[in-house]
Each structure stands twice: as structure tokens, then as C-alpha cells.
Design a protein around this motif. Structure first.
Motif, PDB file in Angstrom:
ATOM      1  N   ASN A   1       0.806  -1.213   0.000  1.00 50.74           N
ATOM      2  CA  ASN A   1       0.000   0.000   0.000  1.00 50.74           C
ATOM      3  C   ASN A   1       0.837   1.260   0.000  1.00 50.74           C
ATOM      4  OD1 ASN A   1      -2.580  -1.152  -0.078  1.00 50.74           O
ATOM      5  ND2 ASN A   1      -2.364  -1.753   2.062  1.00 50.74           N
ATOM      6  N   ASP A   2       2.077   1.155   0.455  1.00 50.68           N
ATOM      7  CA  ASP A   2       2.968   2.313   0.443  1.00 50.68           C
ATOM      8  C   ASP A   2       3.754   2.282  -0.865  1.00 50.68           C
ATOM      9  OD1 ASP A   2       4.648   4.354   0.919  1.00 50.68           O
ATOM     10  OD2 ASP A   2       5.944   3.251   2.298  1.00 50.68           O
ATOM     11  N   LEU A   3       3.531   3.286  -1.704  1.00 49.89           N
ATOM     12  CA  LEU A   3       4.138   3.255  -3.028  1.00 49.89           C
ATOM     13  C   LEU A   3       5.546   3.856  -3.049  1.00 49.89           C
ATOM     14  CD1 LEU A   3       1.030   4.282  -5.122  1.00 49.89           C
ATOM     15  CD2 LEU A   3       2.015   2.032  -4.918  1.00 49.89           C
ATOM     16  N   GLU A   4       5.986   4.396  -1.940  1.00 50.02           N
ATOM     17  CA  GLU A   4       7.272   5.105  -1.956  1.00 50.02           C
ATOM     18  C   GLU A   4       8.443   4.224  -2.382  1.00 50.02           C
ATOM     19  OE1 GLU A   4      10.931   6.837  -0.831  1.00 50.02           O
ATOM     20  OE2 GLU A   4      10.086   5.167   0.285  1.00 50.02           O
ATOM     21  N   PRO A   5       8.565   2.974  -1.858  1.00 48.57           N
ATOM     22  CA  PRO A   5       9.688   2.144  -2.316  1.00 48.57           C
ATOM     23  C   PRO A   5       9.675   1.916  -3.824  1.00 48.57           C
ATOM     24  CG  PRO A   5       8.607   1.152  -0.422  1.00 48.57           C
ATOM     25  CD  PRO A   5       7.767   2.294  -0.837  1.00 48.57           C
ATOM     26  N   LEU A   6       8.465   1.784  -4.383  1.00 44.99           N
ATOM     27  CA  LEU A   6       8.372   1.606  -5.839  1.00 44.99           C
ATOM     28  C   LEU A   6       8.962   2.817  -6.552  1.00 44.99           C
ATOM     29  CD1 LEU A   6       4.772   0.212  -6.377  1.00 44.99           C
ATOM     30  CD2 LEU A   6       6.897  -1.022  -6.171  1.00 44.99           C
ATOM     31  N   LEU A   7       8.595   4.006  -6.063  1.00 43.35           N
ATOM     32  CA  LEU A   7       9.092   5.229  -6.694  1.00 43.35           C
ATOM     33  C   LEU A   7      10.609   5.283  -6.609  1.00 43.35           C
ATOM     34  CD1 LEU A   7       6.664   7.940  -5.320  1.00 43.35           C
ATOM     35  CD2 LEU A   7       6.509   6.639  -7.409  1.00 43.35           C
ATOM     36  N   ARG A   8      11.137   4.873  -5.441  1.00 42.76           N
ATOM     37  CA  ARG A   8      12.564   5.008  -5.223  1.00 42.76           C
ATOM     38  C   ARG A   8      13.344   4.079  -6.146  1.00 42.76           C
ATOM     39  NH1 ARG A   8      14.972   3.994   0.179  1.00 42.76           N
ATOM     40  NH2 ARG A   8      12.797   3.682   0.770  1.00 42.76           N
ATOM     41  N   TRP A   9      12.864   2.847  -6.286  1.00 42.34           N
ATOM     42  CA  TRP A   9      13.628   1.874  -7.058  1.00 42.34           C
ATOM     43  C   TRP A   9      13.282   1.886  -8.540  1.00 42.34           C
ATOM     44  CZ3 TRP A   9      17.812  -0.487  -5.317  1.00 42.34           C
ATOM     45  CH2 TRP A   9      18.024  -0.496  -3.941  1.00 42.34           C
ATOM     46  N   ALA A  10      12.289   2.673  -8.916  1.00 41.53           N
ATOM     47  CA  ALA A  10      11.838   2.614 -10.313  1.00 41.53           C
ATOM     48  C   ALA A  10      12.940   2.927 -11.327  1.00 41.53           C
ATOM     49  CB  ALA A  10      10.643   3.525 -10.511  1.00 41.53           C
ATOM     50  N   PRO A  11      13.713   4.020 -11.194  1.00 40.98           N
ATOM     51  CA  PRO A  11      14.657   4.318 -12.277  1.00 40.98           C
ATOM     52  C   PRO A  11      15.640   3.193 -12.603  1.00 40.98           C
ATOM     53  CG  PRO A  11      14.400   6.217 -10.866  1.00 40.98           C
ATOM     54  CD  PRO A  11      13.657   5.105 -10.208  1.00 40.98           C
ATOM     55  N   PRO A  12      16.362   2.614 -11.621  1.00 37.94           N
ATOM     56  CA  PRO A  12      17.257   1.524 -12.024  1.00 37.94           C
ATOM     57  C   PRO A  12      16.510   0.319 -12.573  1.00 37.94           C
ATOM     58  CG  PRO A  12      17.455   1.949  -9.646  1.00 37.94           C
ATOM     59  CD  PRO A  12      16.581   2.997 -10.200  1.00 37.94           C
ATOM     60  N   VAL A  13      15.380  -0.023 -11.946  1.00 37.46           N
ATOM     61  CA  VAL A  13      14.663  -1.218 -12.408  1.00 37.46           C
ATOM     62  C   VAL A  13      14.143  -1.011 -13.827  1.00 37.46           C
ATOM     63  CG1 VAL A  13      12.617  -2.628 -12.003  1.00 37.46           C
ATOM     64  CG2 VAL A  13      14.058  -1.970 -10.090  1.00 37.46           C
ATOM     65  N   ILE A  14      13.599   0.177 -14.089  1.00 35.75           N
ATOM     66  CA  ILE A  14      13.033   0.416 -15.411  1.00 35.75           C
ATOM     67  C   ILE A  14      14.139   0.421 -16.463  1.00 35.75           C
ATOM     68  CG2 ILE A  14      11.924   2.186 -16.812  1.00 35.75           C
ATOM     69  CD1 ILE A  14      10.113   2.737 -14.440  1.00 35.75           C
ATOM     70  N   ASN A  15      15.291   0.997 -16.124  1.00 35.13           N
ATOM     71  CA  ASN A  15      16.386   0.970 -17.098  1.00 35.13           C
ATOM     72  C   ASN A  15      16.870  -0.447 -17.353  1.00 35.13           C
ATOM     73  OD1 ASN A  15      17.408   3.605 -18.192  1.00 35.13           O
ATOM     74  ND2 ASN A  15      16.989   4.145 -16.073  1.00 35.13           N
TER      75      ASN A  15
END
Lengths: 120, 736
Positions: free
Chosen positions: B163-177
């Protein structure tokens, strides 16, 4: 834990799609399965949203059913047709080392005859 | 041409005709691994002591320790050293790419306690809205007209209970790349190039991607789908034309007599070439049909997820068809119809109020260009302008080198048509999108996969590893560097210089606006406080130094709306440059909000204050004086405002007398509208898509010269297509 769950959610439709694509090389098959997993999950979620029938359990059930259907169709196909004894080796095995000098360039008329028959 | 080709690139024992590559000594490998480890340590360890408050307007680069920069250089050099080895060390190269990816795209993970970039918090807000309501609301935000990505993320997050989306936001750039690299591998492997060129392209794809569109966002997701789409097209649906090619008119006796400068250039550009791609792998028709359905799925999901990307999918597919590198000639029509259908049926709420504006903006090529280049530089501080100019410089260098690489390959007799098409296609979006200033950024972003490849070709143009042995009787200049085990070193050295410069440029421009693109914990807490203090809609007043119409009135330097999106509304208040202590306009704006029934709050954050200083050249001490004045106003006897939240990084002031909490409107869905012909269109559109898909399936099963047998389906599709177009036009005219 949550990461594992998320992976599991992706792996189920991915594996189902994997079983459909037997003729592909492993790397291509893997990448395509990843794409398919994303498409299936996103497609399910979008459809629910557009139709106004958003529900977590409904979505999961639909996803499972879809994956089962895909896996089943792959299995049925496999049973109906024994696996082809690998595709005939490519005429040019050297891969990257081919230039136009090495390629046999059939004329347009030549290529017309029955090349396509062997496609399947 | 009787050279016995000796591939240096195959591992031992692969085939008898390829002798083993020269062995690489253990010391060399240990040296590379040592340099890599040293680089990693040097990069990450000093980051613990960085003082983020010392950052200047040049962004993160101004506070990065020298050791970190040396570490980055060491990582790049270790990678380049691996490229100079005689054969590919796949494991080592993959590991290095991974470390470089984490270092370049994840550096802020070690520096900032919470996820960066305010816009990504807004995406989180839209996802949270869908998670909470199970629906969207077209009136709230234009992004809700393409809700596919939000639905996807909301479903995923809900299914795993995150439910807390903050970790997703934090890790998104490396994971998406990292995810971008997955389809990119598939694109790279069909190319007729050496492993060096391919691995360098993969690295450049990471290091040239300064655009910063890889946060958790619809466009990042749609870009991933675009890459998958292109990868599947070029892998399994490539035209087999290269097999049918024969020397035609161009090699006749007449052309042989064409000599002289003009014809030399002409032949260099247009004479018979090797295709730049390897022969397409043969797969069974069943597999191709399944892949065709997957392509259709990618189009559908991509169209529902982002408004620009499906256009580029259509255009790239059409480009490949025109360049005769794609056998699915009907697919561009399918993609185009899906796109047009979505816009007409699903995004009514968006276009109906902007009809005139849309018509005006179509074709406004020049305006778009000047807006996106010069418009971004004007009236900001010199430091911001430096960063912008460096961005433009990097873009120009990449494009120039890509063109040079293309020409170098052509000079070698290789025709890189796929790469050329993929590089040119994004320019087609220039005139069509109502994107304003951002379109140039998007063009660069979509050009990147092909451009990086062509830049890599500039350094390593060979279609395969050059023969290791040459005739010793022939003396060539600089023979020692051009033959023997050292022959790759000059190219690798040149590439290293470029890679070092690019990495430095990346670290500068990617985080160039970090001073106001970082999100501090206090920012989040400030918004949370507002939500806690007042139940009901909230009117947020914020400070700007210029006309805020450009941002739509929303403070794009704050993580607004990351939760309870529908409760917020925003009003900018213009800074009084003459007197920072004048709080009257702020209080007036708050009272207006309160009169409208919303709980009125004024928020100021350090990111926003810095942004106003840098972008609109507000006085440096403006914020301090304004805050002092607000504090004074709050501590008066019988004050109008009170301080709700305040620390060094953010402060919130609320009216003392807030209105009673009003009810918040619920979700309004996609805002679909009907017209007299719409029901017919709802029937025609799926039928048309079905017929067109059937046509492509049939095409896959027909021999290449018997396309006449597609005619019945074409005849069937034409009236359907005309009807769908008529319905779309009718909807555009009738719905007001």
C-alpha cells in the motif's frame, strides 16, 4: 516477500506463454514471455477499469484462467503434433560472418517456387 | 575476396573451422575485476558524507565527491578494457553493465532518504486513486484519459499488498532501465555487428539516457512496450528481401563506366549493400501468429497507457514496412486504427474542451521547435542555462556521431536500414502532438536505441571480427596497432574517451536540476499535515515568481497529490518582488479558497523556493523574509493565519477560520460520451480490427508472391474502415 509475490504474479502468465512458443530460441522465448506477462496483467487490469468491474479477486481469477487457457492450448497443440525434430539447420551457419558474397542469392523467379512450403 | 575469414569471437571448440581465440591471461582478468571493484567502492563509499545542502544551481554534480567521479571513470574504463579483450566475457560484461546501471541511475538512492522527482509522486497519487476507488476520474487530470498504466500498477500493488508506493518510486529508475535492456538485447542480436559494437551500444543506451523519463510513469511503461514491440518486429517479422536481392541495373556494364567524384559519392551512398541485419531466423507460422497476437496486445495496452507512444509504435512499424524490413504490412493500419479509436471513444473528456486548441496546434512545427529549444532556456539563472545548454550539446553530439556512424558503415558497404528507420521515425511526431516544449525531449528519447547503436558503429563498424592474421608481406602503416592482438586498442581508446565524457555529462545533466527536483521528507509531511488537519477539500496556495499558467497552476516542484488526489486544488500566488514581507496577497488567496468551501493552506517548501530563485530569478533571501513575515502575522493578537507545520525544509500556514468540511465528489470514470453514430462505431471497430488481424494471419500463411489472395479480406475491410472513419469524424463534429 512482496517482491516474490509480484514475481510470482508475473511468472504465472509468463510461463503459460512460454509453453506456447516452442519453436523459438531460449533468449527470444524468455523476452517474449516477459512481454506477454506484462501485456496480460496490464490488459486484465485495464479491461476491468474500462468496464467498471474493478475487483482484485476477479482480476486474479481472470488472470489465472487466462494463463491456464494458454498453457492448455500449448499442451493440446503439443499432443496433437509431436515436436518437430528441430528446424532444419540454417544454410548459413556462420552467423555474423556472412556477407553478400557468401549468400546464395536466388533470383526472384527461383524463390517463387516452393520455398514457402517448408515454412511449416 | 578469397580471404579465409577467421572469427576471433567464438569460444573454443564451437566449430572446427574457427580456431580458438587467443587466451587471456589471468592477470588481465584480475586487473579488470580489481578496477571494477575499486571503481564501485570509490563510487559508493564517499556518498555517505555528501552534504546535499551545499548543492548549487548546477545540481548534484556540485556536491558529488571527487572520489565518486573517479570511481565512475574507473567503472567505465574497466568496461572498456573488457571490450578490448579478444573475445567477449559475457558474464563480466553483464556484471559491469549492471553496476554501471545502478551507479548512474541509482546514485540518488544513497543520497536522498525518499524518492526523488515530484512528478513521480503525482503518478503515485494517480495510482493510489485507482487503488482506492477502483475507477478513474477524467475531470481530475488529463492523464486519467489513458489510465492503463495506473490500472496495471494499482492491480500489481494491491495484489501483493503493497500500500505504500514510496519504495516503488525510489527503485523505479534503475529497475526500469534494467527492463529497457531486456528488449534491447533482442534488438541488438539481430544486427550484423561485432560484440564490441553491441555491448558499447548497450552501455551508451544507459549513459545517453539523461532525459529522466524513466521514473515510475506511464511514459516509461509505454516506452518499455515500444521496445518490446520493435524487438519482436525486427526479430521475427523481418522481410526476407535480403535473400531475394540481386545485383540489378546498378551493376550493369553501363554503371561500371560511371566514374568520377559524383558517382563515387553516389555509389558510396546507394550502391548494392549488405543488409545491416543478420538473416531473419526461421520460425513456424504458428509461432508467428502467436507473436502477431502479442504485438496486437502490446498495441492495445500501449494505447491505453500513454497518448504519444502508440503513435510512435504505428510510425516505426510503418517505417519498417516502407523500408521493406517488416513483412506485416497491415500492422501499421491496425495500430493506427486502435490509436484513433481510443482517442475518439475514450478520451472525449480531454479533446472536447480543447477542440480549437488542438486544431490550431497541429502543424505548428516551428513553434514546437523553438519552444522546446529556446523557450526552455529563457529567463532562468545562468546555472540552469548551463545545464540546458549541456543537454542540447549532448543531444547534438549523439545525433552527429550517429549520422557519422551510419556513413562509416555505408562506406563499408553495409546498409543499416532498421537503425536508420528507428532513428528517423521519432521526428514524425514533431508536428502532431500537442505536447509543446516537451516534444524535442521525447524525440531524443525515442531516437536513443537506434542512435546509440549507430554511435557504437562509429567506433566498431566491422560487420564481424576482423581476421586476426594478415599477409605479412604487405606492410601497412601503424601495422602494429592495426593487426595482431593490439588491433582493437585504438578504437577502444577512442570509444573510452567518448564514454568518459558522456558519463560525466550524464551525471551533470541527469541530476542537473536536483536542487529543486529532490523531494524531502518534510514536503511529504507538510501535505500529510494538511490532510490530517482538515477533512474535506483542500485549497493549496503556493508561491511563484512568474505567471504560473505554464504549469497549469500546479506546483510542479512539490510532490502534490501523492495521496487523496481529489481533495486538492491549487492556486498560485505571484511573488511581490518589491516587498517579500507583504503577506496580504497570500492571505487574500487563502480567503478566496475558503470562500469556495475548501480548507485554505499556504505551503512553501525549500525545493519550490530554490526553483523560484533559479528559474524566475527571485531574490535569494525572498523565502526567508516571507516566512518571517508569515510567522509574524501568525503570532499577532487575533491572527488571520496560523502555522500548521514548519521546519527548515517546509512550512504550512492555514487560515484560523476554516470553512466546514464539504463533501468531496466521487470518481467520474472515463467521461465517455455518445453520439448518434457511436453505437454503430462500437460494432464496426472490433469487427474491422478482427478482419485486419485475420488478413495479417492469412498473409503469414501465403507465399510471398501470392498476395492477391488477400484481396477478399481487403475488400471486406475497406467499407468497414470508411465507416469507422466516418463515425470518428461524426463524433468529433457532433460531441460538444
Amino acid at each position: 516477500m512482496k517482491l516474490l509475490l509480484a514475481l510470482l504474479l508475473l511468472v504465472v502468465p509468463g510461463t503459460a506463454f512460454w509453453s506456447l512458443l516452442r519453436g523459438l530460441d531460449p533468449v527470444g522465448r524468455l523476452v517474449v514471455s516477459i512481454a506477454a506477462a506484462i501485456v496480460l496483467i496490464a490488459g486484465t487490469a485495464q479491461t476491468m477499469l474500462i468496464l467498471g468491474t474493478w475487483s482484485l479477486h476477479g482480476g486474479l481469477i481472470a488472470l489465472g484462467a487466462l494463463s491456464a487457457l494458454l498453457a492448455l492450448s500449448g499442451r493440446v497443440h503439443r499432443r496433437r503434433q509431436p515436436p518437430p525434430a528441430a528446424l532444419p539447420p540454417r544454410p548459413v551457419p556462420a552467423g555474423a560472418n556472412v556477407t553478400r558474397q557468401d549468400l546464395r542469392l536466388p533470383h526472384k523467379e527461383e524463390a517463387e517456387d516452393d520455398d514457402w512450403l517448408f515454412k511449416e | 575476396m578469397n580471404v579465409t575469414v577467421r572469427a576471433a569471437g567464438h569460444p573454443e571448440g564451437r566449430s572446427e573451422s574457427t580456431p580458438p581465440a587467443p587466451r587471456v591471461g589471468r592477470p588481465v582478468l584480475f586487473g579488470i575485476i580489481g578496477l571494477m571493484t575499486l571503481g564501485t567502492l570509490l563510487f559508493w563509499v564517499p556518498l555517505r558524507n555528501v552534504d546535499m545542502d551545499a548543492m548549487s544551481g548546477h545540481g548534484l554534480i556540485s556536491v558529488l565527491p571527487v572520489a565518486t567521479l573517479i570511481g565512475a571513470a574507473a567503472l567505465v574504463l574497466a568496461f572498456m578494457w573488457t571490450l578490448a579483450l579478444p573475445r567477449p566475457r559475457v558474464l563480466l560484461l553483464s556484471l559491469q553493465i549492471l553496476i554501471l546501471l545502478c551507479s548512474l541511475h541509482g546514485v540518488t538512492l544513497a543520497l536522498e532518504p525518499i524518492a526523488r522527482f515530484p512528478t513521480s509522486w503525482q503518478t503515485a497519487g494517480l495510482i493510489e486513486y485507482v487503488m482506492r476507488n477502483g475507477d478513474v476520474s477524467w475531470t481530475l487530470d488529463a492523464r486519467f484519459s489513458t489510465p492503463g498504466f495506473f490500472a496495471f500498477m494499482a492491480f500489481l500493488a494491491k495484489a501483493v499488498g503493497q500500500n505504500d508506493l514510496e519504495p516503488l518510486l525510489r527503485w523505479a529508475p534503475p529497475v526500469i532501465n534494467l527492463l529497457y535492456l531486456v528488449p534491447y538485447v533482442l534488438i541488438l542480436r539481430v544486427l550484423r555487428a561485432t560484440w564490441r559494437a553491441k555491448w558499447l551500444a548497450a552501455f551508451l543506451f544507459l549513459a545517453a539516457n539523461w532525459v529522466g523519463q524513466d521514473y515510475l510513469s506511464p511514459q516509461a511503461f509505454a516506452y518499455l512496450l515500444y521496445l518490446f514491440f520493435v524487438a519482436i518486429l525486427v526479430n521475427w517479422f523481418r522481410h526476407h528481401d535480403e535473400r531475394l536481392q540481386r545485383p540489378g541495373r546498378r551493376r550493369s556494364g553501363e554503371t561500371r563506366e560511371r566514374t568520377g567524384g559524383f558517382w563515387r559519392v553516389y555509389n558510396w551512398l546507394f550502391s548494392v549493400k549488405d543488409p545491416g541485419e543478420l538473416p531473419a531466423p526461421q520460425v513456424a507460422v504458428r509461432q508467428q501468429s502467436i507473436l502477431l497476437f502479442l504485438l496486437f496486445g502490446l498495441i492495445l495496452v500501449g494505447t491505453a497507457a500513454h497518448q504519444l507512444t502508440p503513435f510512435l509504435m504505428t510510425a516505426s512499424c510503418a517505417g519498417l514496412v516502407v523500408a521493406r524490413r517488416c513483412s506485416l504490412r497491415g500492422l501499421p493500419f491496425i495500430a493506427g486504427i486502435v490509436y484513433a479509436g481510443w482517442i475518439s471513444f475514450m478520451t472525449v473528456g480531454y479533446w472536447v474542451s480543447r477542440k480549437k486548441e488542438l486544431i490550431d496546434s497541429i502543424g505548428d512545427l516551428l513553434g514546437n521547435l523553438t519552444q522546446s529549444t529556446s523557450g526552455r532556456i529563457s529567463n532562468s539563472s545562468p546555472q540552469i542555462a548551463d545545464i540546458q545548454q549541456l543537454r542540447i550539446l549532448i543531444t547534438l553530439v549523439i545525433v552527429t556521431l550517429a549520422v557519422a556512424g551510419l556513413l562509416r558503415r555505408r562506406a563499408r558497404g553495409i546498409d543499416d536500414r532498421v537503425a536508420l528507420v528507428l532513428m528517423l521515425v521519432p521526428f514524425s511526431s514533431l508536428g502532431l502532438q500537442n505536447y509543446g516544449g516537451e516534444i524535442a525531449l521525447r524525440i531524443y528519447f525515442f531516437m536513443l536505441p537506434a542512435a546509440c547503436l549507430l554511435v557504437a558503429y562509429l567506433f566498431f563498424p566491422a560487420p564481424f571480427d576482423a581476421p586476426a592474421v594478415r599477409d605479412p608481406k604487405i606492410r601497412i602503416r601503424f601495422g602494429r596497432l592495426r593487426t595482431g592482438p593490439w588491433r582493437h586498442v585504438p578504437a577502444v581508446a577512442a570509444a573510452s574517451l567518448f564514454a568518459l565524457a558522456l558519463t560525466g555529462g550524464f551525471l551533470t545533466v541527469r541530476y542537473g536540476n536536483e536542487k529543486f527536483e529532490q523531494v524531502r521528507e518534510s514536503d511529504i509531511r507538510a501535505f500529510e499535515t494538511m490532510l490530517d488537519v482538515h477533512r474535506g477539500p483542500i485549497g493549496v496556495v503556493w508561491l511563484t515568481g512568474e505567471d504560473a499558467a505554464a504549469t497549469g497552476g500546479n506546483p510542479n516542484t512539490m510532490p502534490w497529490g501523492f495521496r487523496d488526489w481529489e481533495r486538492f486544488q491549487y492556486t498560485p500566488v505571484l511573488a511581490n518582488r518589491a516587498n517579500p514581507g507583504d503577506v496580504t496577497p497570500i492571505v487574500t488567496a487563502m480567503q478566496q479558497q475558503a470562500a469556495g468551501g475548501a480548507g485554505a493552506f499556504f505551503i512553501t517548501t525549500r525545493s519550490n523556493e530554490d526553483a523560484q530563485v533559479l528559474n524566475t530569478s527571485l531574490a535569494r533571501d525572498y523565502a526567508t523574509r516571507m516566512r518571517a513575515a508569515l510567522d509574524a502575522a501568525a503570532s499577532q493578537p487575533a491572527p488571520k493565519i496560523k502555522k500548521v507545520f514548519g521546519d527548515r525544509d517546509a512550512a504550512v500556514y492555514g487560515l484560523v477560520q476554516q470553512p466546514a468540511p464539504a463533501p468531496v465528489p466521487g470518481p467520474t470514470g472515463l467521461g465517455l460520451r455518445s453520439s448518434p453514430w457511436t453505437p454503430a462505431g462500437m460494432v464496426y471497430l472490433p469487427v474491422l480490427l478482427g478482419v485486419l488481424l485475420a488478413r495479417e494471419l492469412r498473409r503469414l500463411r501465403l507465399p510471398p508472391n501470392d498476395l492477391r489472395r488477400l484481396r477478399p479480406l481487403t475488400v471486406l475491410a475497406t467499407p468497414l474502415l470508411l465507416s469507422v472513419v466516418a463515425v470518428i469524424v461524426e463524433r468529433f463534429i457532433v460531441i460538444k
